[in-house]
Design an enzyme around this catalytic site. Sequence first.
Site, short mmCIF file in Angstrom:
data_model
loop_
_atom_site.label_atom_id
_atom_site.label_comp_id
_atom_site.label_asym_id
_atom_site.label_seq_id
_atom_site.Cartn_x
_atom_site.Cartn_y
_atom_site.Cartn_z
CD GLU A 169 -2.55 1.34 2.64
OE1 GLU A 169 -2.54 0.37 3.43
OE2 GLU A 169 -3.14 2.40 2.87
CE LYS A 214 -14.84 15.04 -17.02
NZ LYS A 214 -15.30 14.52 -18.26
CB CYS A 241 0.32 3.91 28.07
SG CYS A 241 2.10 4.10 28.00
CB THR A 299 -12.19 7.99 -10.68
OG1 THR A 299 -12.63 8.10 -9.33
CG2 THR A 299 -11.59 6.60 -10.89
CD GLN A 300 -13.63 10.20 -16.91
OE1 GLN A 300 -13.15 10.82 -17.84
NE2 GLN A 300 -14.94 10.17 -16.68
NE ARG A 358 11.28 9.66 25.16
CZ ARG A 358 11.96 9.15 24.15
NH1 ARG A 358 12.94 8.31 24.37
NH2 ARG A 358 11.64 9.47 22.91
CE LYS A 378 -19.78 9.98 -18.15
NZ LYS A 378 -20.54 10.90 -17.32
N GLY A 426 -0.70 9.02 26.13
CA GLY A 426 -0.50 10.43 25.83
C GLY A 426 0.86 10.91 26.29
CD GLU A 484 -3.94 0.78 23.15
OE1 GLU A 484 -4.00 0.14 24.22
OE2 GLU A 484 -3.26 1.82 23.02
CG HIS A 498 0.01 1.30 24.21
ND1 HIS A 498 -0.84 2.39 24.29
CD2 HIS A 498 1.24 1.77 24.51
CE1 HIS A 498 -0.15 3.46 24.62
NE2 HIS A 498 1.12 3.11 24.75
N GLY A 540 -2.71 6.67 30.94
CA GLY A 540 -3.90 6.51 31.77
C GLY A 540 -3.61 5.70 33.03
N1 GLN Z 1 4.13 9.90 28.35
C1 GLN Z 1 4.24 8.66 29.03
C2 GLN Z 1 5.61 8.05 28.91
O1 GLN Z 1 6.38 8.42 28.08
C3 GLN Z 1 3.19 7.69 28.55
C4 GLN Z 1 3.37 7.25 27.13
C5 GLN Z 1 2.13 6.65 26.51
O2 GLN Z 1 1.02 6.83 26.98
N2 GLN Z 1 2.31 5.92 25.43
O3 GLN Z 1 5.96 7.17 29.67
#
Ligand code: GLN
Length: 540
Positions: free
Chosen positions: A141, A189, A386, A191-192, A470, A223, A359, A517, A515, A388
């Site tokens: 991709e 168009k 993380c 897409t053309q 970190r 078309k 975050g 998720e 993480h 959170g």
């Molecule tokens: N800022 C935090 C750290 O660096 C948490 C990182 C994150 O949520 N991925 O440890």
Amino acid sequence: MTRYIFVVGGVMSGIGKGIATASIASLLENRGYNVTAVKIDPYINVDAGTMNPIEHGEVFVTEDGLESDQDLGNYERFLNKNIYRTNYMTTGLVYKTVIEAERALKYDGKCVEVVPHIPEEVIRRIKLAAKKSKADFVLVEIGGTVGEYQNILYLEAARMMKIENPNAVIFVLVSYLPVPGNLGEMKTKPTQYAVRTLNSAGLQPDIIIARSSASLDEPRKKKLSIFCNIPAENIVSAPDVKSIYEVPINFEREQLTLRILKKFGLQAKRNGHTPWSKLIQKIARAKKEVKIGIVGKYFDTGKFTLSDSYISVIEAIKHASWAEGAIPKIDWLNAKDFETKPNAVKSLSGYDGIIVPGGFGSRGVEGKIKAIKYAREHKIPYFGLCYGMQLATVEFARDVAGMKNANSTEINPKTPYPIIDILPEQIKNLSEKNLGGSMRLGAYKCRLVKNTIALKAYGKPLISERHRHRYEVNNKLRDKLEKSGLIFSGLNPEKNLVEIIELKNHPFFVGVQFHPELKSRPFDPHPLFLEFIKAALRKK
Ligand code: GLN
């Protein structure tokens, strides 16, 4: 022989090229072939790790610790297997490799040129990915859209591969057909023009996937066929769908897999029943709702809301909810609002579960901490991912363990209680500004403690999860937290780092340094998300 399917975009980005790529990969795998997918991002960043998610969407971390594009997450979810760092490249990475090779005299005194040396390095990487996964098919991709200046060297690489082995390479154009409100008619168009642009790079699409709000009708198919020089049967209608997991079903209905196989002179090894229909039926049967609030900061761009920043979190919530026969209603809650409007936090009482995802930096942190406090005190299921988890530890330290002004040193280096502190091996990286690809990244083991929510959820004592951070719970201050009732339910066996925290006497209060998720799959929801959703449904 490995076959290569290049997927390129026409007209505009964000129309589901990644999902189309992942769906084709899944369908070919379903027909009995071994398939992998490669993502090319045409920007200069060496990886996606240094970009703000508002710019680029979520940073997806692979098992082997690459900070990559969210599309690798789509590939993993659709193929239900891990994708590794060989399957990702950016212009920055490609140039870096070529320049480093030149500096090491690996070009034997030749003049190193943009063409052919850059496309050659691109081809080397694509073939390496094919070899590593022993693939029959590699989906490649190319990010962005044809006609973008940044794309040209990749189209050139694709053209060179086609010349080298014409029977092993095809091109799929995923293009957009707008239906302007004032006209009420689908327009072909743009897409053309996209096909013309592709033609000018020496490439002809073998298949067009026509993305639009509605299905493609016969007159427009005709078309496109005439103006884009492509048999009508190779133009596939791809209208908007409710769930991305319907896309492979639609493609199969349009016989896309068989058409692709035919292009290569191959046949299906298995029938076309995909597991996706079962999932879609399951979603259709789900009746109850579960209301989840995500308290974050990476979603506003001007007047628009971006959900791409947390795409794996959203997917993980969906997978777990569907497994529990529920439909998730997800709201974006801006952490900043909880800072500026003191009463806003009360709105959290309307949620069955609250998540504070990953975050960085101080913006919105105090708002997140307010939300966490509310969830803890009002017994709303809480799942911290993380950051959170780190902020939940800070909140607990301040409000339960009596450590006034406790903080993460990421926010306040002078805090009297550095509850979250920099990992020792990260101090050098920060001071030397070695900030790209240098966090604690990828899979690490975690040992679970007896009689905990974590162990109950996973059902086994040793697990492995993906990381990107970190900072870390400060081991020197752990005792005090533990005495006040915080449970450290998962620890890294090698370094004794805190991986999971939880609370007793709360329906579900869990924070994880990793993480989870990233590892949730539609057919294999993540155990902790499952427990979280179960708790949320019980609260309801
Ligand atoms: N800022 C935090 C750290 O660096 C948490 C990182 C994150 O949520 N991925 O440890």
